[in-house]
Design a protein around this motif. Structure first.
Motif, PDB file in Angstrom:
ATOM      1  N   LEU A  21       0.841  -1.196   0.000  1.00  0.00           N
ATOM      2  CA  LEU A  21       0.000   0.000   0.000  1.00  0.00           C
ATOM      3  C   LEU A  21       0.879   1.250   0.000  1.00  0.00           C
ATOM      4  O   LEU A  21       1.847   1.339   0.748  1.00  0.00           O
ATOM      5  N   TYR A  39      -5.945  -2.092   4.620  1.00  0.00           N
ATOM      6  CA  TYR A  39      -5.573  -2.583   3.289  1.00  0.00           C
ATOM      7  C   TYR A  39      -6.809  -3.033   2.511  1.00  0.00           C
ATOM      8  O   TYR A  39      -6.998  -2.663   1.352  1.00  0.00           O
ATOM      9  N   ASN A  40      -7.658  -3.824   3.161  1.00  0.00           N
ATOM     10  CA  ASN A  40      -8.865  -4.321   2.500  1.00  0.00           C
ATOM     11  C   ASN A  40      -9.807  -3.180   2.123  1.00  0.00           C
ATOM     12  O   ASN A  40     -10.437  -3.215   1.063  1.00  0.00           O
ATOM     13  N   SER A  54      -8.516  -1.721  -0.969  1.00  0.00           N
ATOM     14  CA  SER A  54      -8.434  -2.691  -2.062  1.00  0.00           C
ATOM     15  C   SER A  54      -9.806  -2.919  -2.698  1.00  0.00           C
ATOM     16  O   SER A  54      -9.897  -3.399  -3.820  1.00  0.00           O
TER      17      SER A  54
END
Length: 182
Positions: A42, A147-148, A151
């Protein structure tokens, strides 16, 4: 003033955490989370705003930034009289607090249409509906959660929309209180 702030916010993703430096805020945990995010690929900058009210905590933060070698992506910029331009230019507000009574930063983030990621403290679910208008996660899972979030663009947009629609005024608070009482 906004132009001065804008100069800092040049990363693809800008994360902000703010508050007074106190053990309860757990700011020294941010470098470890940041290192994990960086390892996942990231591209981000994590801004920490707050007065150095606790010298031990601010010292720990500096040590952790050095230990995890994240000085390129984590920066403590100290206290600011007006934190709102920083929140407005961020992409997500992150709270690493172990506890909060009534986190005003959540209301401020909502007013500025920013998603919120919060550590899983006792009353977090009173302020965030997990996965709907924000994310609540154990601190050790926070990197995965952030992060998710970035994403899954559709999930991020859905949370932003729900968070800004949730409301932040007294009427909303009064209605929620009345529902609790009834």
């Amino acid at each position: 003033s906004r132009d001065v702030v804008q100069e800092h916010f040049d990363a693809p993703i800008n994360i902000i955490s703010l508050g007074r430096f106190a053990n309860v805020k757990r700011f020294p945990m941010i470098p470890r989370i940041a290192a994990s995010l960086r390892d996942k690929g990231l591209k981000f900058k994590w801004w920490i705003l707050g007065p150095a009210s606790d010298e031990v905590e601010s010292s720990k933060l500096k040590q952790e930034i050095a230990q995890y070698n994240v000085d390129d992506c984590v920066e403590w910029i100290g206290n600011r009289t007006n934190p709102y331009p920083y929140i407005a230019l961020s992409d997500v507000l992150v709270s690493t607090s172990i506890t909060e009574a009534c986190p005003m930063i959540f209301t401020e983030a909502r007013i500025l249409k920013k998603p919120i990621v919060s550590a899983d403290f006792l009353t977090a679910s009173e302020f965030i509906e997990n996965g709907v208008d924000g994310c609540i996660t154990p601190l050790e899972m926070m990197a995965d959660c952030i992060y998710n979030l970035f994403s899954e663009h559709s999930k991020l947009e859905s949370i932003k929309r729900a968070s800004s629609e949730r409301g932040s005024g007294n009427e909303e608070t009064l209605n929620r209180f009345c529902n609790l009482v009834n």
